[in-house]
Design a protein around this motif. Structure first.
Motif, PDB file in Angstrom:
ATOM      1  N   SER A  99      41.756  44.939  78.731  1.00 44.10           N
ATOM      2  CA  SER A  99      43.127  44.825  79.214  1.00 44.10           C
ATOM      3  C   SER A  99      43.804  46.196  79.248  1.00 44.10           C
ATOM      4  CB  SER A  99      43.918  43.871  78.319  1.00 44.10           C
ATOM      5  OG  SER A  99      45.266  43.794  78.707  1.00 44.10           O
ATOM      6  N   PHE A 100      43.615  46.983  78.180  1.00 45.30           N
ATOM      7  CA  PHE A 100      44.217  48.320  78.131  1.00 45.30           C
ATOM      8  C   PHE A 100      43.676  49.213  79.254  1.00 45.30           C
ATOM      9  CE2 PHE A 100      46.409  49.432  73.926  1.00 45.30           C
ATOM     10  CZ  PHE A 100      46.973  48.183  73.832  1.00 45.30           C
ATOM     11  N   MET A 101      42.378  49.144  79.505  1.00 43.63           N
ATOM     12  CA  MET A 101      41.784  49.945  80.577  1.00 43.63           C
ATOM     13  C   MET A 101      42.382  49.590  81.930  1.00 43.63           C
ATOM     14  SD  MET A 101      37.733  50.100  79.689  1.00 43.63           S
ATOM     15  CE  MET A 101      37.110  50.758  78.152  1.00 43.63           C
ATOM     16  N   ARG A 102      42.498  48.304  82.198  1.00 42.98           N
ATOM     17  CA  ARG A 102      43.031  47.881  83.495  1.00 42.98           C
ATOM     18  C   ARG A 102      44.489  48.295  83.663  1.00 42.98           C
ATOM     19  NH1 ARG A 102      39.597  43.635  81.965  1.00 42.98           N
ATOM     20  NH2 ARG A 102      41.282  42.416  81.043  1.00 42.98           N
ATOM     21  N   MET A 103      45.276  48.179  82.605  1.00 44.82           N
ATOM     22  CA  MET A 103      46.676  48.595  82.697  1.00 44.82           C
ATOM     23  C   MET A 103      46.786  50.103  82.905  1.00 44.82           C
ATOM     24  SD  MET A 103      48.801  46.248  79.953  1.00 44.82           S
ATOM     25  CE  MET A 103      47.700  46.571  78.580  1.00 44.82           C
ATOM     26  N   ASN A 105      43.355  45.529  72.269  1.00 46.58           N
ATOM     27  CA  ASN A 105      42.819  46.332  73.362  1.00 46.58           C
ATOM     28  C   ASN A 105      42.057  45.492  74.374  1.00 46.58           C
ATOM     29  OD1 ASN A 105      43.861  48.512  72.030  1.00 46.58           O
ATOM     30  ND2 ASN A 105      41.904  49.404  71.426  1.00 46.58           N
ATOM     31  N   LEU A 106      41.288  44.528  73.889  1.00 46.96           N
ATOM     32  CA  LEU A 106      40.459  43.722  74.782  1.00 46.96           C
ATOM     33  C   LEU A 106      41.277  42.784  75.653  1.00 46.96           C
ATOM     34  CD1 LEU A 106      37.503  42.722  72.421  1.00 46.96           C
ATOM     35  CD2 LEU A 106      37.370  44.265  74.388  1.00 46.96           C
ATOM     36  N   PHE A 107      42.313  42.160  75.079  1.00 47.67           N
ATOM     37  CA  PHE A 107      42.959  41.045  75.766  1.00 47.67           C
ATOM     38  C   PHE A 107      44.456  41.197  76.033  1.00 47.67           C
ATOM     39  CE2 PHE A 107      39.309  39.046  73.617  1.00 47.67           C
ATOM     40  CZ  PHE A 107      38.736  38.360  74.676  1.00 47.67           C
ATOM     41  N   LEU A 108      45.142  42.036  75.282  1.00 52.00           N
ATOM     42  CA  LEU A 108      46.602  41.981  75.290  1.00 52.00           C
ATOM     43  C   LEU A 108      47.221  43.257  75.840  1.00 52.00           C
ATOM     44  CD1 LEU A 108      46.867  40.259  71.799  1.00 52.00           C
ATOM     45  CD2 LEU A 108      46.951  39.172  74.049  1.00 52.00           C
ATOM     46  N   SER A 109      48.415  43.588  75.379  1.00 44.61           N
ATOM     47  CA  SER A 109      49.146  44.750  75.866  1.00 44.61           C
ATOM     48  C   SER A 109      49.718  45.513  74.679  1.00 44.61           C
ATOM     49  CB  SER A 109      50.291  44.303  76.779  1.00 44.61           C
ATOM     50  OG  SER A 109      51.352  43.760  76.012  1.00 44.61           O
ATOM     51  N   PRO A 110      50.246  46.722  74.902  1.00 47.19           N
ATOM     52  CA  PRO A 110      50.828  47.481  73.784  1.00 47.19           C
ATOM     53  C   PRO A 110      52.214  46.991  73.362  1.00 47.19           C
ATOM     54  CG  PRO A 110      50.158  48.912  75.618  1.00 47.19           C
ATOM     55  CD  PRO A 110      50.164  47.516  76.127  1.00 47.19           C
ATOM     56  N   SER A 111      52.729  45.951  73.993  1.00 50.89           N
ATOM     57  CA  SER A 111      54.083  45.494  73.686  1.00 50.89           C
ATOM     58  C   SER A 111      54.208  45.102  72.216  1.00 50.89           C
ATOM     59  CB  SER A 111      54.452  44.288  74.555  1.00 50.89           C
ATOM     60  OG  SER A 111      53.638  43.178  74.234  1.00 50.89           O
ATOM     61  N   ARG A 112      55.412  45.244  71.667  1.00 53.41           N
ATOM     62  CA  ARG A 112      55.668  44.900  70.269  1.00 53.41           C
ATOM     63  C   ARG A 112      56.547  43.644  70.229  1.00 53.41           C
ATOM     64  NH1 ARG A 112      54.281  49.044  66.796  1.00 53.41           N
ATOM     65  NH2 ARG A 112      53.955  51.083  67.727  1.00 53.41           N
TER      66      ARG A 112
END
Length: 230
Positions: A42-46, A124-131
């Motif tokens: 997910s992080f790579m794609r974003m 990293n695999l599935f989500l986003s950096p949002s808090r």
């Protein structure tokens, strides 16, 4: 009134079923990746989407390497810097979480997370950096899935191969070649410690590696000789 309650109950049931279905989808992917290497995260794609806003032809620097071709110094440095109880916990470092909660209470916002390597990998695999508490809740569920179905060796192998280490730089092999012009297998203790301390904010530290971070890397290098890795 009774009819309204009936509709509400059916609506809640649908929501619960959709949530359970989504968790089953995630579990299927987690089990698959216990044996097969992720092509992207997910992080790579974003990050790739961000880069392509400025340059439609932009690509990521990423090359998967097996666990044996990653320097033991980097493995120890990352454990020392990010999760020194990695081999002992089941995905959550409760002491670290308590310290993070105390810091968040002092600051009045969700700032520190106390995340383990397993939690960071789930994100990293599935989500986003949002808090947010919602994102942290989903992260916790995925972390349990990973810890239940993967070995510690596999967790560290995948983490080291997908972690972000700079602007468009993902994984230990790309990081070693980007910063030192050599493969991940040949990293020495000092180089490994420097890469490890960049993980919390790699794009910033890529441009701003100052004396404070260098001092932190020196502390990590002294500690990493005691780090246990799978």
């Amino acid at each position: 009134m009774r009819r309204a309650l009936g509709w509400l109950g059916r609506g809640l049931a649908v929501v619960v079923l959709l949530l359970l279905f989504w968790q089953a989808v995630l579990l299927t992917q987690v089990v698959w990746w216990s044996r097969f290497d992720p092509g992207s995260t997910s992080f790579m794609r974003m990050r790739l989407a961000d880069l392509r806003e400025a340059d439609p032809k932009a690509t990521l620097r990423h090359q998967w390497v097996p666990y044996e071709r990653i320097s033991v110094h980097l493995k120890r440095a990352v454990v020392a810097a990010e999760d020194d109880r990695f081999l002992d916990h089941a995905g959550f470092d409760w002491e670290g979480i308590q310290r993070a909660l105390e810091r968040n209470a002092e600051r009045g916002r969700l700032a520190a997370g106390g995340s383990t390597i397993s939690q960071q990998l789930a994100k990293n695999l599935f989500l986003s950096p949002s808090r947010s508490w919602l994102r942290k809740g989903q992260e916790a569920v995925i972390t349990l899935m990973i810890e239940t179905t993967w070995s510690k060796r596999r967790i560290l192998e995948v983490y080291l191969n997908v972690a972000e280490w700079g602007n468009g730089v993902f994984g230990a092999e790309a990081a070693a070649r980007h910063y030192y012009g050599r493969p991940a297998a040949s990293l020495g203790p000092g180089e490994a410690a420097r890469l490890a301390v960049m993980l919390p904010n790699p794009r910033y530290y890529e441009r701003n590696y100052g004396p404070r971070l260098a001092a932190h890397a020196a502390r990590v290098q002294r500690r990493m000789i005691h780090s246990q890795v799978p």
